[in-house]
Design a protein around this motif. Structure first.
Motif, PDB file in Angstrom:
ATOM      1  N   PHE A  89      12.075   8.235 -13.358  1.00 22.58           N
ATOM      2  CA  PHE A  89      13.287   7.526 -12.953  1.00 22.58           C
ATOM      3  C   PHE A  89      13.912   8.140 -11.704  1.00 22.58           C
ATOM      4  N   SER A  90      13.078   8.578 -10.761  1.00 20.63           N
ATOM      5  CA  SER A  90      13.568   9.257  -9.560  1.00 20.63           C
ATOM      6  C   SER A  90      13.711   8.325  -8.362  1.00 20.63           C
ATOM      7  N   GLY A  91      13.340   7.079  -8.505  1.00 18.11           N
ATOM      8  CA  GLY A  91      13.411   6.161  -7.383  1.00 18.11           C
ATOM      9  C   GLY A  91      12.233   6.277  -6.438  1.00 18.11           C
ATOM     10  N   THR A  92      11.217   7.013  -6.812  1.00 18.34           N
ATOM     11  CA  THR A  92      10.029   7.165  -5.973  1.00 18.34           C
ATOM     12  C   THR A  92       9.146   5.932  -6.049  1.00 18.34           C
ATOM     13  N   PHE A  93       9.025   5.358  -7.222  1.00 24.11           N
ATOM     14  CA  PHE A  93       8.144   4.208  -7.424  1.00 24.11           C
ATOM     15  C   PHE A  93       8.858   2.879  -7.180  1.00 24.11           C
ATOM     16  N   TYR A  94      10.154   2.862  -7.362  1.00 25.90           N
ATOM     17  CA  TYR A  94      10.962   1.661  -7.165  1.00 25.90           C
ATOM     18  C   TYR A  94      12.395   2.125  -6.941  1.00 25.90           C
ATOM     19  N   PRO A  95      13.208   1.344  -6.253  1.00 31.05           N
ATOM     20  CA  PRO A  95      14.582   1.766  -5.961  1.00 31.05           C
ATOM     21  C   PRO A  95      15.399   1.998  -7.232  1.00 31.05           C
ATOM     22  N   LEU A  96      16.244   2.995  -7.194  1.00 28.03           N
ATOM     23  CA  LEU A  96      17.110   3.276  -8.348  1.00 28.03           C
ATOM     24  C   LEU A  96      17.996   2.089  -8.692  1.00 28.03           C
ATOM     25  N   ALA A  97      18.374   1.312  -7.707  1.00 29.99           N
ATOM     26  CA  ALA A  97      19.258   0.166  -7.934  1.00 29.99           C
ATOM     27  C   ALA A  97      18.631  -0.862  -8.874  1.00 29.99           C
ATOM     28  N   THR A  98      17.311  -0.852  -9.030  1.00 27.09           N
ATOM     29  CA  THR A  98      16.664  -1.803  -9.934  1.00 27.09           C
ATOM     30  C   THR A  98      16.751  -1.364 -11.391  1.00 27.09           C
ATOM     31  N   LEU A  99      17.151  -0.120 -11.616  1.00 29.87           N
ATOM     32  CA  LEU A  99      17.295   0.380 -12.981  1.00 29.87           C
ATOM     33  C   LEU A  99      18.677   0.051 -13.523  1.00 29.87           C
ATOM     34  N   PRO A 100      18.798  -0.045 -14.836  1.00 28.40           N
ATOM     35  CA  PRO A 100      20.142  -0.198 -15.406  1.00 28.40           C
ATOM     36  C   PRO A 100      20.971   1.046 -15.085  1.00 28.40           C
ATOM     37  N   LEU A 101      22.265   0.870 -14.969  1.00 29.68           N
ATOM     38  CA  LEU A 101      23.150   1.976 -14.602  1.00 29.68           C
ATOM     39  C   LEU A 101      23.022   3.159 -15.552  1.00 29.68           C
ATOM     40  N   TRP A 102      22.762   2.882 -16.837  1.00 29.39           N
ATOM     41  CA  TRP A 102      22.675   3.971 -17.803  1.00 29.39           C
ATOM     42  C   TRP A 102      21.423   4.824 -17.609  1.00 29.39           C
ATOM     43  N   LEU A 103      20.471   4.387 -16.765  1.00 31.18           N
ATOM     44  CA  LEU A 103      19.297   5.191 -16.432  1.00 31.18           C
ATOM     45  C   LEU A 103      19.360   5.773 -15.019  1.00 31.18           C
ATOM     46  N   GLN A 104      20.185   5.207 -14.167  1.00 33.17           N
ATOM     47  CA  GLN A 104      20.234   5.656 -12.782  1.00 33.17           C
ATOM     48  C   GLN A 104      20.663   7.112 -12.647  1.00 33.17           C
ATOM     49  N   TRP A 105      21.492   7.605 -13.524  1.00 30.79           N
ATOM     50  CA  TRP A 105      21.974   8.977 -13.420  1.00 30.79           C
ATOM     51  C   TRP A 105      20.828   9.979 -13.477  1.00 30.79           C
ATOM     52  N   ILE A 106      19.730   9.615 -14.148  1.00 30.39           N
ATOM     53  CA  ILE A 106      18.578  10.522 -14.210  1.00 30.39           C
ATOM     54  C   ILE A 106      18.015  10.716 -12.807  1.00 30.39           C
ATOM     55  N   GLY A 107      17.935   9.639 -12.045  1.00 29.79           N
ATOM     56  CA  GLY A 107      17.481   9.750 -10.665  1.00 29.79           C
ATOM     57  C   GLY A 107      18.435  10.550  -9.810  1.00 29.79           C
ATOM     58  N   TRP A 108      19.728  10.366 -10.028  1.00 31.73           N
ATOM     59  CA  TRP A 108      20.720  11.064  -9.215  1.00 31.73           C
ATOM     60  C   TRP A 108      20.636  12.576  -9.374  1.00 31.73           C
ATOM     61  N   ILE A 109      20.263  13.056 -10.557  1.00 30.15           N
ATOM     62  CA  ILE A 109      20.167  14.506 -10.757  1.00 30.15           C
ATOM     63  C   ILE A 109      18.777  15.050 -10.447  1.00 30.15           C
ATOM     64  N   SER A 110      17.837  14.164 -10.179  1.00 27.68           N
ATOM     65  CA  SER A 110      16.472  14.588  -9.907  1.00 27.68           C
ATOM     66  C   SER A 110      16.315  15.067  -8.466  1.00 27.68           C
ATOM     67  N   PRO A 111      15.799  16.277  -8.276  1.00 27.41           N
ATOM     68  CA  PRO A 111      15.512  16.717  -6.901  1.00 27.41           C
ATOM     69  C   PRO A 111      14.522  15.788  -6.203  1.00 27.41           C
ATOM     70  N   LEU A 112      13.668  15.145  -6.971  1.00 25.21           N
ATOM     71  CA  LEU A 112      12.679  14.251  -6.382  1.00 25.21           C
ATOM     72  C   LEU A 112      13.344  13.053  -5.702  1.00 25.21           C
ATOM     73  N   TRP A 113      14.404  12.503  -6.288  1.00 29.16           N
ATOM     74  CA  TRP A 113      15.096  11.380  -5.658  1.00 29.16           C
ATOM     75  C   TRP A 113      15.689  11.812  -4.320  1.00 29.16           C
ATOM     76  N   HIS A 114      16.342  12.956  -4.319  1.00 28.88           N
ATOM     77  CA  HIS A 114      16.967  13.441  -3.090  1.00 28.88           C
ATOM     78  C   HIS A 114      15.910  13.683  -2.012  1.00 28.88           C
ATOM     79  N   ALA A 115      14.811  14.319  -2.381  1.00 28.60           N
ATOM     80  CA  ALA A 115      13.738  14.585  -1.420  1.00 28.60           C
ATOM     81  C   ALA A 115      13.067  13.287  -0.956  1.00 28.60           C
ATOM     82  N   THR A 116      12.904  12.342  -1.858  1.00 21.17           N
ATOM     83  CA  THR A 116      12.291  11.066  -1.500  1.00 21.17           C
ATOM     84  C   THR A 116      13.157  10.316  -0.485  1.00 21.17           C
TER      85      THR A 116
END
Length: 161
Positions: A89-116
């Motif tokens: 759920f890091s937004g690497t495979f698909y944009p975080l915006a496509t996830l439900p809000l209750w899952l997006q926070w996982i991407g926000w705390i993931s270093p992988l999302w920030h680096a991606t």
């Protein structure tokens, strides 16, 4: 004289970083070879972002490992319940915006999302707001530096004679 515990922690981090350098350089070379990085002027900088992302994941994990006194399979739990969701759920495979809000926070705390996000900006020229770019860098650096400070203290506490 003997090696100090802080030097051991530093050596472990630099050893891991050296392996990341080799991997990131090889991966980036393949991306260039197959034309997957259209912006050659800044695309090579993604190597440094990959290393920073690896350190942002690995150094806090090193600190956690230094805190373990009795191995009961904690790393399997970390892999299954922390790293795997952060990867998926890091937004690497698909944009975080496509996830439900209750899952997006996982991407926000993931270093992988920030680096991606930084990597897409460097390699493809994807627009990014300057404040958000600062947040991405600050988060990755904070995880790395914070994890290193904690790891050194734990190494010193555990290994000091």
């Amino acid at each position: 004289s003997a090696i100090a515990p802080g030097q051991i922690a530093t050596g472990v981090m630099f050893g891991a970083a050296a392996r990341m350098v080799a991997t990131a350089v090889a991966y980036t070379a393949f991306l260039y070879l197959f034309g997957a990085i259209p912006d050659a002027a800044t695309g090579w900088l993604a190597i440094f972002i990959a290393i920073l992302a690896g350190l942002a994941f690995g150094v806090p994990l090193m600190a956690y490992a230094a805190s373990i006194t009795d191995d009961k399979g904690q790393f399997a739990l970390v892999q299954r319940f922390i790293f795997m969701p952060m990867f998926l759920f890091s937004g690497t495979f698909y944009p975080l915006a496509t996830l439900p809000l209750w899952l997006q926070w996982i991407g926000w705390i993931s270093p992988l999302w920030h680096a991606t996000e930084i990597g897409r900006w460097l390699t493809y020229g994807r627009p990014i707001e300057p404040l958000l770019l600062f947040v991405h860098f600050a988060y990755l650096i904070a995880l790395t530096v914070g994890g290193f400070v904690i790891a050194r203290r734990l190494f010193e506490r555990r290994l000091a004679a």
